[in-house]
Design an enzyme around this catalytic site. Structure first.
Site, PDB file in Angstrom:
ATOM      1  N   HIS A 276      32.092  47.083 105.436  1.00  0.00           N
ATOM      2  CA  HIS A 276      32.683  47.478 104.147  1.00  0.00           C
ATOM      3  C   HIS A 276      31.780  48.479 103.429  1.00  0.00           C
ATOM      4  CE1 HIS A 276      34.924  46.609 100.325  1.00  0.00           C
ATOM      5  NE2 HIS A 276      33.750  46.963  99.808  1.00  0.00           N
ATOM      6  N   GLU A 277      30.488  48.170 103.355  1.00  0.00           N
ATOM      7  CA  GLU A 277      29.554  49.063 102.659  1.00  0.00           C
ATOM      8  C   GLU A 277      29.351  50.366 103.426  1.00  0.00           C
ATOM      9  OE1 GLU A 277      28.881  48.451  99.726  1.00  0.00           O
ATOM     10  OE2 GLU A 277      29.584  46.385  99.709  1.00  0.00           O
TER      11      GLU A 277
ATOM     12  N   HIS B 111      32.142  52.624 102.521  1.00  0.00           N
ATOM     13  CA  HIS B 111      31.910  53.244 101.213  1.00  0.00           C
ATOM     14  C   HIS B 111      30.994  54.463 101.336  1.00  0.00           C
ATOM     15  CE1 HIS B 111      34.077  50.883  98.387  1.00  0.00           C
ATOM     16  NE2 HIS B 111      33.393  49.764  98.554  1.00  0.00           N
TER      17      HIS B 111
ATOM     18  N   GLU C 260      38.388  50.131  97.218  1.00  0.00           N
ATOM     19  CA  GLU C 260      38.055  48.819  97.770  1.00  0.00           C
ATOM     20  C   GLU C 260      39.019  48.436  98.892  1.00  0.00           C
ATOM     21  OE1 GLU C 260      35.363  47.179  97.191  1.00  0.00           O
ATOM     22  OE2 GLU C 260      34.726  48.665  95.714  1.00  0.00           O
TER      23      GLU C 260
END
Length: 388
Positions: free
Chosen positions: A163-164, A167, A246
Protein backbone atom coordinates in the site's frame (compact mmCIF):
# COMPACT_ATOMS: atom_id res chain seq x y z
CA UNK A 1 2.84 1.69 -15.78
CA UNK A 2 1.49 -1.81 -16.37
CA UNK A 3 2.43 -2.89 -12.88
CA UNK A 4 0.10 -0.34 -11.36
CA UNK A 5 -2.33 0.62 -14.10
CA UNK A 6 -2.59 4.12 -12.63
CA UNK A 7 -0.83 6.29 -15.23
CA UNK A 8 -3.56 8.93 -15.38
CA UNK A 9 -3.62 9.18 -11.58
CA UNK A 10 0.15 9.72 -11.52
CA UNK A 11 -0.05 12.46 -14.13
CA UNK A 12 -2.92 14.08 -12.23
CA UNK A 13 -0.85 14.08 -9.05
CA UNK A 14 2.04 15.79 -10.84
CA UNK A 15 -0.28 18.55 -12.08
CA UNK A 16 -1.78 18.91 -8.62
CA UNK A 17 1.66 19.23 -7.05
CA UNK A 18 2.51 22.13 -9.36
CA UNK A 19 -0.89 23.73 -8.69
CA UNK A 20 -0.38 23.36 -4.93
CA UNK A 21 2.96 25.15 -5.09
CA UNK A 22 1.43 27.98 -7.13
CA UNK A 23 -1.44 28.13 -4.65
CA UNK A 24 1.05 28.38 -1.79
CA UNK A 25 2.62 31.55 -3.22
CA UNK A 26 -0.81 33.03 -3.94
CA UNK A 27 -1.96 32.49 -0.35
CA UNK A 28 1.26 33.98 1.01
CA UNK A 29 0.80 37.10 -1.14
CA UNK A 30 -2.80 37.35 0.03
CA UNK A 31 -1.70 37.21 3.66
CA UNK A 32 1.04 39.79 3.01
CA UNK A 33 -1.56 42.16 1.56
CA UNK A 34 -3.85 41.56 4.54
CA UNK A 35 -0.98 42.33 6.91
CA UNK A 36 -0.07 45.48 4.96
CA UNK A 37 -3.69 46.64 5.05
CA UNK A 38 -3.88 46.08 8.80
CA UNK A 39 -0.62 47.96 9.24
CA UNK A 40 -1.90 50.95 7.26
CA UNK A 41 -5.16 50.99 9.19
CA UNK A 42 -3.26 51.09 12.47
CA UNK A 43 -0.90 53.83 11.25
CA UNK A 44 -2.88 56.57 9.47
CA UNK A 45 -6.37 58.07 9.34
CA UNK A 46 -7.66 57.84 5.77
CA UNK A 47 -10.66 56.65 3.75
CA UNK A 48 -10.81 52.93 2.93
CA UNK A 49 -9.90 53.38 -0.76
CA UNK A 50 -6.72 55.26 0.19
CA UNK A 51 -5.77 52.57 2.69
CA UNK A 52 -6.38 49.85 0.08
CA UNK A 53 -4.10 51.58 -2.44
CA UNK A 54 -1.36 52.15 0.13
CA UNK A 55 -1.62 48.53 1.28
CA UNK A 56 -1.27 47.34 -2.33
CA UNK A 57 1.86 49.45 -2.75
CA UNK A 58 3.27 48.05 0.49
CA UNK A 59 2.46 44.49 -0.57
CA UNK A 60 4.17 44.92 -3.95
CA UNK A 61 7.23 46.28 -2.17
CA UNK A 62 7.25 43.31 0.22
CA UNK A 63 6.46 40.70 -2.51
CA UNK A 64 10.12 39.89 -3.36
CA UNK A 65 10.89 39.34 0.30
CA UNK A 66 7.77 37.20 0.71
CA UNK A 67 8.80 35.19 -2.34
CA UNK A 68 12.28 34.69 -0.95
CA UNK A 69 10.92 33.69 2.45
CA UNK A 70 8.47 31.19 0.92
CA UNK A 71 11.17 29.68 -1.29
CA UNK A 72 13.42 29.33 1.76
CA UNK A 73 10.55 27.68 3.63
CA UNK A 74 10.08 25.18 0.80
CA UNK A 75 13.82 24.47 0.65
CA UNK A 76 14.02 23.82 4.39
CA UNK A 77 10.94 21.60 4.27
CA UNK A 78 12.34 19.74 1.24
CA UNK A 79 15.59 18.98 3.02
CA UNK A 80 14.41 18.43 6.58
CA UNK A 81 10.75 17.41 6.44
CA UNK A 82 11.60 13.81 7.33
CA UNK A 83 13.58 14.92 10.38
CA UNK A 84 10.65 17.10 11.46
CA UNK A 85 8.20 14.22 11.06
CA UNK A 86 10.51 11.84 12.93
CA UNK A 87 10.82 14.37 15.75
CA UNK A 88 7.01 14.53 16.03
CA UNK A 89 6.34 10.79 15.77
CA UNK A 90 9.50 9.36 17.33
CA UNK A 91 10.40 7.32 14.25
CA UNK A 92 13.90 5.86 13.95
CA UNK A 93 15.62 4.25 11.00
CA UNK A 94 16.25 0.50 11.33
CA UNK A 95 18.73 -1.77 9.59
CA UNK A 96 18.32 -5.20 8.08
CA UNK A 97 19.96 -6.75 11.14
CA UNK A 98 17.42 -5.08 13.44
CA UNK A 99 14.29 -5.91 11.41
CA UNK A 100 15.13 -8.77 8.99
CA UNK A 101 11.49 -9.80 8.67
CA UNK A 102 10.36 -6.33 7.66
CA UNK A 103 13.31 -5.78 5.33
CA UNK A 104 12.83 -9.07 3.49
CA UNK A 105 9.14 -8.41 2.86
CA UNK A 106 9.81 -4.90 1.55
CA UNK A 107 12.80 -5.88 -0.55
CA UNK A 108 10.92 -8.76 -2.21
CA UNK A 109 8.12 -6.40 -3.23
CA UNK A 110 10.58 -3.85 -4.63
CA UNK A 111 12.56 -6.46 -6.56
CA UNK A 112 9.39 -7.90 -8.10
CA UNK A 113 8.58 -4.51 -9.69
CA UNK A 114 12.03 -2.98 -10.09
CA UNK A 115 11.35 -0.28 -7.48
CA UNK A 116 14.12 1.40 -5.51
CA UNK A 117 13.86 0.12 -1.94
CA UNK A 118 12.95 2.98 0.41
CA UNK A 119 14.32 3.38 3.92
CA UNK A 120 12.56 1.68 6.80
CA UNK A 121 11.64 3.44 10.04
CA UNK A 122 9.91 2.13 13.16
CA UNK A 123 7.87 4.01 15.77
CA UNK A 124 7.91 2.32 19.17
CA UNK A 125 4.19 2.53 19.89
CA UNK A 126 1.34 0.06 20.37
CA UNK A 127 -0.85 1.78 17.78
CA UNK A 128 -1.30 0.12 14.39
CA UNK A 129 -0.39 2.43 11.51
CA UNK A 130 2.09 3.11 8.73
CA UNK A 131 2.91 5.93 6.34
CA UNK A 132 5.36 6.87 3.58
CA UNK A 133 7.26 10.14 3.20
CA UNK A 134 9.81 11.69 0.85
CA UNK A 135 10.15 13.82 -2.27
CA UNK A 136 12.49 11.66 -4.40
CA UNK A 137 14.09 8.21 -4.55
CA UNK A 138 16.85 9.20 -2.14
CA UNK A 139 14.38 10.48 0.47
CA UNK A 140 11.53 7.97 0.27
CA UNK A 141 10.96 6.04 3.49
CA UNK A 142 8.23 3.86 4.96
CA UNK A 143 7.48 4.14 8.67
CA UNK A 144 5.55 1.49 10.62
CA UNK A 145 4.67 1.18 14.27
CA UNK A 146 5.95 -1.64 16.46
CA UNK A 147 2.33 -2.42 17.31
CA UNK A 148 1.61 -3.11 13.65
CA UNK A 149 4.64 -5.39 13.35
CA UNK A 150 3.53 -7.41 16.36
CA UNK A 151 -0.18 -7.61 15.51
CA UNK A 152 -0.05 -8.46 11.79
CA UNK A 153 1.24 -11.61 10.14
CA UNK A 154 3.69 -11.61 7.23
CA UNK A 155 1.04 -11.54 4.51
CA UNK A 156 -0.76 -8.60 6.15
CA UNK A 157 2.45 -6.64 6.71
CA UNK A 158 3.38 -7.27 3.08
CA UNK A 159 0.02 -5.80 2.04
CA UNK A 160 0.60 -2.69 4.16
CA UNK A 161 4.06 -2.23 2.66
CA UNK A 162 2.58 -2.68 -0.81
CA UNK A 163 0.00 0.00 0.00
CA UNK A 164 2.73 2.47 0.97
CA UNK A 165 4.89 1.55 -2.04
CA UNK A 166 1.92 2.32 -4.29
CA UNK A 167 1.59 5.73 -2.66
CA UNK A 168 5.26 6.38 -3.46
CA UNK A 169 4.93 5.17 -7.05
CA UNK A 170 1.74 7.14 -7.69
CA UNK A 171 3.23 10.43 -6.46
CA UNK A 172 0.78 10.67 -3.56
CA UNK A 173 3.62 11.03 -1.05
CA UNK A 174 5.15 14.01 -2.83
CA UNK A 175 1.79 15.75 -3.01
CA UNK A 176 1.10 15.08 0.68
CA UNK A 177 4.46 16.53 1.71
CA UNK A 178 3.76 19.66 -0.35
CA UNK A 179 0.37 19.96 1.33
CA UNK A 180 2.06 19.74 4.73
CA UNK A 181 4.47 22.50 3.68
CA UNK A 182 1.55 24.68 2.60
CA UNK A 183 -0.32 24.08 5.85
CA UNK A 184 2.74 25.06 7.84
CA UNK A 185 3.44 28.19 5.80
CA UNK A 186 -0.16 29.43 5.93
CA UNK A 187 -0.37 28.76 9.66
CA UNK A 188 2.86 30.71 10.21
CA UNK A 189 1.88 33.76 8.15
CA UNK A 190 -1.68 33.78 9.47
CA UNK A 191 -0.47 33.69 13.07
CA UNK A 192 2.02 36.47 12.31
CA UNK A 193 -0.72 38.64 10.80
CA UNK A 194 -3.08 38.04 13.70
CA UNK A 195 -0.36 38.97 16.16
CA UNK A 196 0.10 42.26 14.32
CA UNK A 197 -3.64 42.85 14.45
CA UNK A 198 -4.06 42.15 18.15
CA UNK A 199 -0.88 43.86 19.30
CA UNK A 200 -1.52 46.95 17.25
CA UNK A 201 -5.24 46.97 17.86
CA UNK A 202 -4.86 48.60 21.26
CA UNK A 203 -3.58 51.83 19.69
CA UNK A 204 -6.42 51.79 17.16
CA UNK A 205 -9.07 51.21 19.82
CA UNK A 206 -7.64 54.15 21.79
CA UNK A 207 -8.51 56.48 18.94
CA UNK A 208 -5.21 58.27 18.46
CA UNK A 209 -5.73 62.03 17.99
CA UNK A 210 -9.50 61.65 18.27
CA UNK A 211 -9.81 61.43 14.48
CA UNK A 212 -12.44 59.56 12.52
CA UNK A 213 -11.40 55.91 12.48
CA UNK A 214 -14.27 54.60 10.36
CA UNK A 215 -12.00 54.13 7.35
CA UNK A 216 -9.49 52.26 9.47
CA UNK A 217 -12.28 50.08 10.89
CA UNK A 218 -13.41 49.12 7.38
CA UNK A 219 -9.83 48.37 6.36
CA UNK A 220 -9.33 46.21 9.44
CA UNK A 221 -12.49 44.30 8.65
CA UNK A 222 -11.28 43.68 5.09
CA UNK A 223 -7.92 42.47 6.42
CA UNK A 224 -9.62 39.98 8.74
CA UNK A 225 -11.81 38.76 5.87
CA UNK A 226 -8.75 38.24 3.67
CA UNK A 227 -7.09 36.19 6.39
CA UNK A 228 -10.27 34.11 6.73
CA UNK A 229 -10.33 33.60 2.95
CA UNK A 230 -6.71 32.43 3.01
CA UNK A 231 -7.55 29.98 5.77
CA UNK A 232 -10.55 28.67 3.83
CA UNK A 233 -8.44 28.27 0.70
CA UNK A 234 -5.93 26.24 2.68
CA UNK A 235 -8.81 23.91 3.56
CA UNK A 236 -9.77 23.75 -0.12
CA UNK A 237 -6.19 22.69 -0.83
CA UNK A 238 -6.72 19.81 1.57
CA UNK A 239 -9.69 18.79 -0.56
CA UNK A 240 -7.18 18.31 -3.38
CA UNK A 241 -5.99 15.28 -1.40
CA UNK A 242 -8.64 13.08 -2.94
CA UNK A 243 -9.90 10.08 -1.02
CA UNK A 244 -9.50 8.08 -4.22
CA UNK A 245 -5.78 7.80 -3.56
CA UNK A 246 -6.49 5.35 -0.71
CA UNK A 247 -8.69 3.15 -2.90
CA UNK A 248 -5.97 3.18 -5.58
CA UNK A 249 -3.25 2.36 -3.05
CA UNK A 250 -5.31 -0.59 -1.76
CA UNK A 251 -5.76 -1.81 -5.33
CA UNK A 252 -2.05 -1.33 -6.04
CA UNK A 253 -1.17 -3.39 -2.99
CA UNK A 254 -3.40 -6.24 -4.16
CA UNK A 255 -1.79 -6.05 -7.59
CA UNK A 256 1.65 -6.33 -6.00
CA UNK A 257 0.87 -9.13 -3.54
CA UNK A 258 -1.96 -10.95 -5.37
CA UNK A 259 -3.62 -11.33 -1.97
CA UNK A 260 -6.79 -9.26 -1.45
CA UNK A 261 -7.71 -11.14 1.73
CA UNK A 262 -4.46 -10.07 3.40
CA UNK A 263 -5.15 -6.41 2.56
CA UNK A 264 -8.68 -6.71 3.94
CA UNK A 265 -7.62 -8.40 7.18
CA UNK A 266 -4.84 -5.82 7.63
CA UNK A 267 -7.36 -2.98 7.30
CA UNK A 268 -9.71 -4.68 9.74
CA UNK A 269 -6.94 -5.06 12.32
CA UNK A 270 -5.75 -1.47 11.86
CA UNK A 271 -9.29 -0.05 11.96
CA UNK A 272 -9.70 2.29 14.93
CA UNK A 273 -6.24 1.48 16.31
CA UNK A 274 -4.09 3.92 14.34
CA UNK A 275 -3.99 7.02 16.54
CA UNK A 276 -0.39 8.25 16.81
CA UNK A 277 0.10 10.26 20.02
CA UNK A 278 1.62 13.67 19.41
CA UNK A 279 1.22 13.51 15.63
CA UNK A 280 -0.28 16.52 13.88
CA UNK A 281 -3.31 16.24 11.62
CA UNK A 282 -1.02 16.72 8.61
CA UNK A 283 1.01 13.65 9.61
CA UNK A 284 -2.13 11.59 10.25
CA UNK A 285 -3.28 12.37 6.71
CA UNK A 286 -0.23 10.44 5.45
CA UNK A 287 -1.11 7.27 7.39
CA UNK A 288 -2.79 4.18 6.01
CA UNK A 289 -5.72 4.90 8.33
CA UNK A 290 -6.67 8.23 9.89
CA UNK A 291 -9.03 7.70 12.86
CA UNK A 292 -9.53 11.44 13.32
CA UNK A 293 -12.82 12.61 11.83
CA UNK A 294 -14.01 16.03 10.73
CA UNK A 295 -17.46 17.55 10.64
CA UNK A 296 -19.68 14.69 9.40
CA UNK A 297 -16.69 13.30 7.46
CA UNK A 298 -16.56 16.43 5.27
CA UNK A 299 -12.92 17.08 6.07
CA UNK A 300 -11.80 13.43 6.19
CA UNK A 301 -8.90 12.62 3.89
CA UNK A 302 -9.49 8.85 4.22
CA UNK A 303 -12.63 6.93 3.26
CA UNK A 304 -14.10 4.66 5.94
CA UNK A 305 -12.52 1.24 6.29
CA UNK A 306 -15.89 -0.37 5.53
CA UNK A 307 -15.97 1.39 2.15
CA UNK A 308 -12.41 0.39 1.34
CA UNK A 309 -13.06 -3.22 2.28
CA UNK A 310 -16.28 -3.26 0.24
CA UNK A 311 -14.33 -2.04 -2.80
CA UNK A 312 -11.76 -4.82 -2.37
CA UNK A 313 -14.51 -7.42 -2.00
CA UNK A 314 -16.31 -6.15 -5.08
CA UNK A 315 -13.41 -5.56 -7.45
CA UNK A 316 -10.63 -7.84 -6.13
CA UNK A 317 -12.70 -10.81 -4.99
CA UNK A 318 -11.64 -10.64 -1.35
CA UNK A 319 -13.53 -11.89 1.69
CA UNK A 320 -14.49 -9.61 4.55
CA UNK A 321 -14.18 -11.21 8.01
CA UNK A 322 -15.80 -8.16 9.61
CA UNK A 323 -14.32 -6.12 12.47
CA UNK A 324 -11.55 -8.05 14.20
CA UNK A 325 -10.78 -8.02 17.92
CA UNK A 326 -7.10 -8.15 18.83
CA UNK A 327 -5.82 -9.50 22.16
CA UNK A 328 -3.75 -7.26 24.38
CA UNK A 329 0.03 -7.85 24.20
CA UNK A 330 0.01 -9.64 27.59
CA UNK A 331 -2.91 -11.85 26.59
CA UNK A 332 -1.21 -12.79 23.34
CA UNK A 333 1.89 -13.96 25.22
CA UNK A 334 -0.25 -16.01 27.62
CA UNK A 335 -2.01 -17.72 24.72
CA UNK A 336 1.30 -18.59 23.11
CA UNK A 337 2.50 -20.15 26.39
CA UNK A 338 -0.67 -22.21 26.74
CA UNK A 339 -0.27 -23.53 23.23
CA UNK A 340 3.00 -25.26 24.17
CA UNK A 341 1.47 -28.61 25.25
CA UNK A 342 3.10 -32.07 25.14
CA UNK A 343 2.62 -34.13 22.03
CA UNK A 344 -0.31 -36.56 22.13
CA UNK A 345 0.28 -40.19 22.90
CA UNK A 346 0.84 -42.63 20.07
CA UNK A 347 -1.61 -45.38 19.06
CA UNK A 348 0.05 -47.85 21.46
CA UNK A 349 -0.30 -45.66 24.53
CA UNK A 350 3.13 -44.07 24.53
CA UNK A 351 4.23 -40.83 23.00
CA UNK A 352 5.90 -41.25 19.62
CA UNK A 353 9.15 -39.55 18.70
CA UNK A 354 8.66 -36.41 16.64
CA UNK A 355 10.27 -36.27 13.23
CA UNK A 356 13.35 -34.09 13.26
CA UNK A 357 13.66 -34.20 17.04
CA UNK A 358 16.84 -36.31 16.90
CA UNK A 359 15.26 -39.24 18.79
CA UNK A 360 15.31 -42.45 16.65
CA UNK A 361 12.20 -44.52 16.12
CA UNK A 362 12.72 -48.25 16.82
CA UNK A 363 10.10 -50.98 16.96
CA UNK A 364 9.76 -52.95 20.15
CA UNK A 365 11.11 -56.12 18.41
CA UNK A 366 13.32 -56.51 15.33
CA UNK A 367 11.77 -58.24 12.32
CA UNK A 368 14.59 -60.81 12.24
CA UNK A 369 16.28 -62.25 15.34
CA UNK A 370 19.84 -63.25 14.48
CA UNK A 371 21.41 -66.24 16.21
CA UNK A 372 18.14 -67.97 17.08
CA UNK A 373 17.48 -71.66 16.34
CA UNK A 374 15.93 -72.55 13.02
CA UNK A 375 12.19 -72.52 12.96
CA UNK A 376 10.35 -75.74 13.25
CA UNK A 377 8.97 -77.42 10.17
CA UNK A 378 5.96 -75.59 8.92
CA UNK A 379 6.56 -72.66 11.22
CA UNK A 380 6.38 -69.46 9.29
CA UNK A 381 9.49 -67.31 9.23
CA UNK A 382 9.63 -63.62 8.42
CA UNK A 383 9.57 -64.43 4.66
CA UNK A 384 7.12 -67.33 4.79
CA UNK A 385 7.24 -71.02 5.89
CA UNK A 386 10.59 -72.82 5.96
CA UNK A 387 11.09 -75.55 3.40
CA UNK A 388 13.49 -78.51 3.57
Amino acid sequence: MAAYGLYTHIQSNKRRSVALLIGLFFLVYLLVYAGALAGEALTIDAPPDVLLRRALSDALYAAPWATLGTALWILIAYKFHQSMIDAVTGGREVTRQEEPRLYNLLENLCISRGITTPKLKVIEDDSLNAFATGMNDKQYSITVTSGLINALNDAEIESVLGHELTHIRNGDVRMLVIAVIIAGAIAFFAELTFRLLFQGGYGWRGGRGGGDRKGAGVAMLIAVLLIAIAWMLSIVIRFALSRKREYLADAGSVELTKNPDAMISALRKIEGRGELPGATSAVMEMCIDNPREGFSNIFDTHPPVDARVAALVKFAGGHDPGPLALPAPGEAEAESDDSEQPAPAGPWGGSQPVAGSGEPFLPSRPPVELGSSPSAEGEAGPWGPHRK
